[in-house]
Motif scaffolding. Structure first.
Motif, PDB file in Angstrom:
ATOM      1  N   THR A 138       5.430  -0.235  -9.544  1.00  0.00           N
ATOM      2  CA  THR A 138       6.182  -0.321  -8.297  1.00  0.00           C
ATOM      3  C   THR A 138       5.291  -0.994  -7.261  1.00  0.00           C
ATOM      4  OG1 THR A 138       7.654   0.905  -6.816  1.00  0.00           O
ATOM      5  CG2 THR A 138       5.516   1.911  -7.294  1.00  0.00           C
ATOM      6  N   GLU A 179       7.545   7.010 -14.332  1.00  0.00           N
ATOM      7  CA  GLU A 179       7.945   6.218 -13.172  1.00  0.00           C
ATOM      8  C   GLU A 179       7.294   6.724 -11.888  1.00  0.00           C
ATOM      9  OE1 GLU A 179      12.130   4.048 -14.256  1.00  0.00           O
ATOM     10  OE2 GLU A 179      12.196   5.742 -12.881  1.00  0.00           O
ATOM     11  N   GLU A 181       7.199   5.917  -7.319  1.00  0.00           N
ATOM     12  CA  GLU A 181       7.947   5.372  -6.189  1.00  0.00           C
ATOM     13  C   GLU A 181       7.149   5.564  -4.909  1.00  0.00           C
ATOM     14  OE1 GLU A 181      10.242   3.139  -5.197  1.00  0.00           O
ATOM     15  OE2 GLU A 181      11.864   4.161  -6.296  1.00  0.00           O
ATOM     16  N   LYS A 228      13.490   7.723  -8.491  1.00  0.00           N
ATOM     17  CA  LYS A 228      13.999   6.624  -7.679  1.00  0.00           C
ATOM     18  C   LYS A 228      14.370   7.158  -6.299  1.00  0.00           C
ATOM     19  CE  LYS A 228      16.009   4.638 -11.887  1.00  0.00           C
ATOM     20  NZ  LYS A 228      14.870   3.764 -12.222  1.00  0.00           N
ATOM     21  N   LYS A 229      14.353   6.262  -5.297  1.00  0.00           N
ATOM     22  CA  LYS A 229      14.641   6.685  -3.932  1.00  0.00           C
ATOM     23  C   LYS A 229      15.962   6.107  -3.452  1.00  0.00           C
ATOM     24  CE  LYS A 229      11.866   2.926  -1.932  1.00  0.00           C
ATOM     25  NZ  LYS A 229      10.666   2.586  -1.140  1.00  0.00           N
TER      26      LYS A 229
END
Length: 369
Positions: A138, A179, A181, A228-229
């Motif tokens: 990211t 992941e 973020e 995720k945002k």
């Protein structure tokens, strides 16, 4: 792509079949395929991760404006790269003028010119000459942040300067981070601990980007995978199939604030809507749900509204311009997969057949011609 031990547990039989078929499948690359042109869409790269251990990852490009899909553009744009793209592509993203392709088993990040597809640099660890088990990437404020399993006992996040394309700092997080973020000046990392099925990690590491140190651990659920945002900076997190919930973290308080009852294996967010698919491993029972993130409500019905069937959904993305929904189909993890495009109302627009082996990751970019 996924955690390698889990990949073997779920798909061991398919991996065995790869011994006799994967290399032959990729000796032939079909010509570009024309599909429906769409002047409102954004073009994108598709990463086919390939079979673990077979060095057959490929990179395709869909010129949506002209309706032309081209397979294996990395090989075409980099004829001197004799070993091809590499082994087990795990993530892809465009930042600025460059395309970053995370190659898990090849222990590197391929950095390409996003407009031409030509190699700019192969990024490896400055000290160890390899990035062990590179996972996801990211970006924020001129830096890339890359998760890496490193060893079975610890995980790391590497900070990459996107101007110099060099690794600047590293921070130890939980075991097997996936992941990650950025919200504000904080980096959130979903830790899985997936190498140890009896002792899974259950928290998100919070990293202060000024000091590049872990300042907090937010307990969520075992075996975290996706994070995720939304537009307000709230985080949505799902595990590797250990619960049927999508968890919500309030980044103002750094606390778990809510959970949404939905079967979820992967999801994409556009504006204030989440598009979620839930896949039952070993079956063809898949669900496709849409969530209103303002109310945290699962909307009735499926976001695929025309009854289209997908063998094994393996990746999802939403076009940032017009809301077209793309779902990658891994099919049997052996033969080349397919890519489905649905309009914003969930109706099938077109299908791209035989993309590559295990398609799963998309990076939107209008590549110049």
């Amino acid at each position: 792509m996924n955690q390698k031990q889990i990949y073997v547990l779920f798909f061991f039989s398919a991996v065995l079949i790869l011994l006799g078929s994967c290399r032959k499948d990729h000796e032939y690359t079909p010509p570009p395929q024309s599909t429906e042109a769409d002047s409102t869409s954004t073009g994108f790269y598709l990463l086919n991760e390939g079979g673990w251990g077979y060095n057959n990852s490929t990179l395709d490009y869909f010129d949506v404006h002209n309706g032309v899909y081209t397979r294996d553009v990395f090989t075409k744009d980099n004829p001197d790269a004799v070993l091809g793209l590499g082994d087990t592509g795990n993530d892809i993203a465009v930042y600025g003028s460059k395309l970053y392709v995370v190659m898990n088993w090849s222990k590197k990040v391929e950095i390409l010119d996003a407009s031409t597809g030509k190699r700019v640099k192969i990024l490896t660890d400055n000290t160890h000459k390899a990035i062990e088990n590179a996972r996801y990437i990211t970006f924020a404020n001129g830096f890339a942040y890359l998760s890496s399993y490193t060893t079975s006992e610890k995980g790391m996040v590497l900070e990459i300067d996107t101007a110099t394309l060099s690794i600047k700092r590293a921070v130890e997080v939980g075991r097997q981070p996936d992941e990650l973020e950025v919200v504000g000046n904080k980096l959130y990392v979903a830790n899985s601990g997936g190498y140890s099925q009896s002792n899974l990690e259950n928290y998100v590491s919070v990293v202060d980007l000024n000091s590049f140190t872990v300042t907090k651990a937010i307990t969520v659920a075992p075996n975290l995978r996706r994070i995720k945002k939304d537009s307000k900076g709230n985080l949505y997190i799902c595990p590797w199939g250990t619960t049927n919930k999508l968890y919500v973290v309030d980044t103002k308080t750094d606390q778990l604030s809510d959970s949404i009852n939905v079967k979820v294996d992967d999801f994409a967010i556009k504006n204030d809507t989440a598009y979620v698919y839930g896949a039952d491993y070993g079956t063809k029972n898949h669900s496709y749900s849409k969530i209103d993130l303002k109310t945290k409500t699962v909307l009735p019905g499926s976001f695929i509204t025309d009854g289209t069937k997908i063998e094994i959904p393996y990746g999802i993305a939403v076009d940032p311009n017009n809301g077209n929904i793309y779902i990658a189909d891994a099919r049997d993890y052996v033969e080349a997969g397919d890519l489905f495009c649905f309009d914003a109302k969930g109706r099938l627009k077109n299908t791209i057949k035989k993309t590559g082996i295990i398609p799963g990751h998309m990076g939107f970019f209008n590549r110049l011609k």
